[in-house]
Design an enzyme around this catalytic site. Structure first.
Site, PDB file in Angstrom:
ATOM      1  N   HIS A   1      38.305  35.764  47.398  1.00 26.91           N
ATOM      2  CA  HIS A   1      37.656  36.903  48.035  1.00 26.91           C
ATOM      3  C   HIS A   1      36.161  36.617  48.188  1.00 26.91           C
ATOM      4  CE1 HIS A   1      41.175  38.563  45.797  1.00 26.91           C
ATOM      5  NE2 HIS A   1      41.382  39.160  46.958  1.00 26.91           N
TER       6      HIS A   1
ATOM      7  N   ASP B   1      41.995  32.641  42.168  1.00 24.91           N
ATOM      8  CA  ASP B   1      43.002  33.369  42.933  1.00 24.91           C
ATOM      9  C   ASP B   1      43.301  32.740  44.294  1.00 24.91           C
ATOM     10  OD1 ASP B   1      40.411  34.058  43.593  1.00 24.91           O
ATOM     11  OD2 ASP B   1      40.704  36.211  43.392  1.00 24.91           O
TER      12      ASP B   1
ATOM     13  N   ASP C   1      36.093  31.695  44.750  1.00 22.96           N
ATOM     14  CA  ASP C   1      37.064  32.779  44.647  1.00 22.96           C
ATOM     15  C   ASP C   1      37.683  33.017  46.023  1.00 22.96           C
ATOM     16  OD1 ASP C   1      37.621  35.306  42.597  1.00 22.96           O
ATOM     17  OD2 ASP C   1      37.774  35.894  44.703  1.00 22.96           O
TER      18      ASP C   1
ATOM     19  N   HIS D   1      31.642  40.981  43.341  1.00 28.72           N
ATOM     20  CA  HIS D   1      31.692  42.063  44.328  1.00 28.72           C
ATOM     21  C   HIS D   1      30.668  43.165  44.034  1.00 28.72           C
ATOM     22  CE1 HIS D   1      35.120  40.384  46.289  1.00 28.72           C
ATOM     23  NE2 HIS D   1      35.935  40.564  45.256  1.00 28.72           N
TER      24      HIS D   1
END
Length: 331
Positions: free
Chosen positions: A183, A268, A181, A144
């Site tokens: 996200h 995740d 991931d 990120h």
């Protein structure tokens, strides 16, 4: 977990080189602490390392010592001003907030430099043919982090820095980054969205943090077509991921012919993770690893660097990482 941390510090004394899969780890990664109750906690690595030790998998991997990443490589991705600002912000006591989700403790900056440097050490080991692939058990995670901004638990974008290092130090021209991931890896996408030498492929729950990663985001300028986003609906699991990787990733990668493969390995999307609503299992992560390894074998001499991103249920995270490493060991 305190007794596990002590054991991990002691275990660094013995370094045994074993197989074709490497593992990057350093006890300093545990010193990055964003506070009680924060999901991105030192216990994540404690759980992973305990699982690998107890199962015997640790004895099968080659231990790779990280180094602190040099600023000349950090600033291939991040602005010099951002790196300087992080150094100025680093606290000697307490915590400093960088965004609503991300803060620094006294050990955070050192951990961040060692996390990025762990990825660089992994590249060196792979390119020296000491190992074919490496899993980097590092924190803080990175995907990120933007060029000039920390966000989403991330300080330095470890995989993006490694990709540029592969190209600038070793002269490889085509790098594939696979981000599974849950996200979207906004920072990685933005690092390379105008660059046709890096193919960025991402599966992610959508809509979900950070709100980027629509299928229409395909890159900019010369990089159009070299960003491939596959937004997924909550609840999709092993079968859906398998189909997407075969139908979307494999054809794109086979056309691109990467010389080096990097995985932003978040765990995740597991069906037990508290921060998302996807349905992957350990078997699913094994399957995805095998698909990516096939790409690497066809085009990149088997070279894979995998770096830890998310994963917040400790049991599911540890089991999924072990499944991933075992799949690499079996390649």
């Amino acid at each position: 977990m305190s007794e596990i941390r002590t054991a991990l510090h002691v275990s660094r004394i013995t370094v045994i080189d074993m197989g074709n899969t490497g593992l990057v780890y350093h006890p300093a990664y545990l010193e990055h602490d964003m506070g009680p109750g924060h999901p991105e906690s030192p216990n994540r690595l404690c759980a992973i390392m305990q699982q690998l030790e107890q199962s015997g998998t640790m004895a099968r991997v080659t231990k790779i010592e990280p180094r602190k990443a040099e600023d000349e490589w950090i600033t291939q991705v991040h602005t010099p001003g951002y790196a300087s600002a992080l150094n100025r912000a680093a606290p000697t006591t307490g915590r400093v907030s960088l965004d609503p989700d991300t803060s620094m403790s006294p050990g955070s900056l050192n951990a961040a430099y060692l996390a990025a440097g762990g990825a660089l050490a992994a590249v060196d080991a792979i390119m020296a043919q000491q190992v074919e692939h490496v899993f980097c058990a590092v924190r803080p995670p990175g995907h990120h982090a933007e060029a000039g901004r920390a966000m989403g638990f991330c300080l330095f974008n470890n995989v993006a820095i490694a990709a540029r290092y592969v190209q600038k130090k070793y002269g490889l021209t085509r790098v594939l980054i696979v981000d599974w991931d849950v996200h979207h890896g906004n920072g990685t996408q933005h690092s390379f969205e105008d660059d046709p030498s890096v193919l960025f492929f991402s599966t992610h729950q959508y809509p979900h943090y950070p709100g980027t990663g629509r299928g229409t985001e395909r890159g900019q300028g010369a990089g159009v077509g070299f960003t491939v986003n596959v937004p997924m609906e909550a609840g999709e699991g092993d079968e859906a991921y398998h189909e997407i990787f075969l139908k979307s990733l494999v054809p794109a990668a086979d056309m691109f012919k990467p010389e080096f493969v990097i995985i932003s390995a978040g765990f995740d999307a597991h069906n037990d993770d508290p921060l998302a609503s996807m349905g992957l299992t350990e078997a699913g992560y094994t399957d995805l690893t095998n698909i990516v390894a096939g790409i690497a074998k066809r085009h990149a001499q088997g070279r894979i660097l995998s770096s830890l991103e998310g994963g917040y249920n400790l049991t599911a995270l540890a089991a999924s990482v072990e499944a991933h490493i075992k799949a690499l060991l079996a390649v």
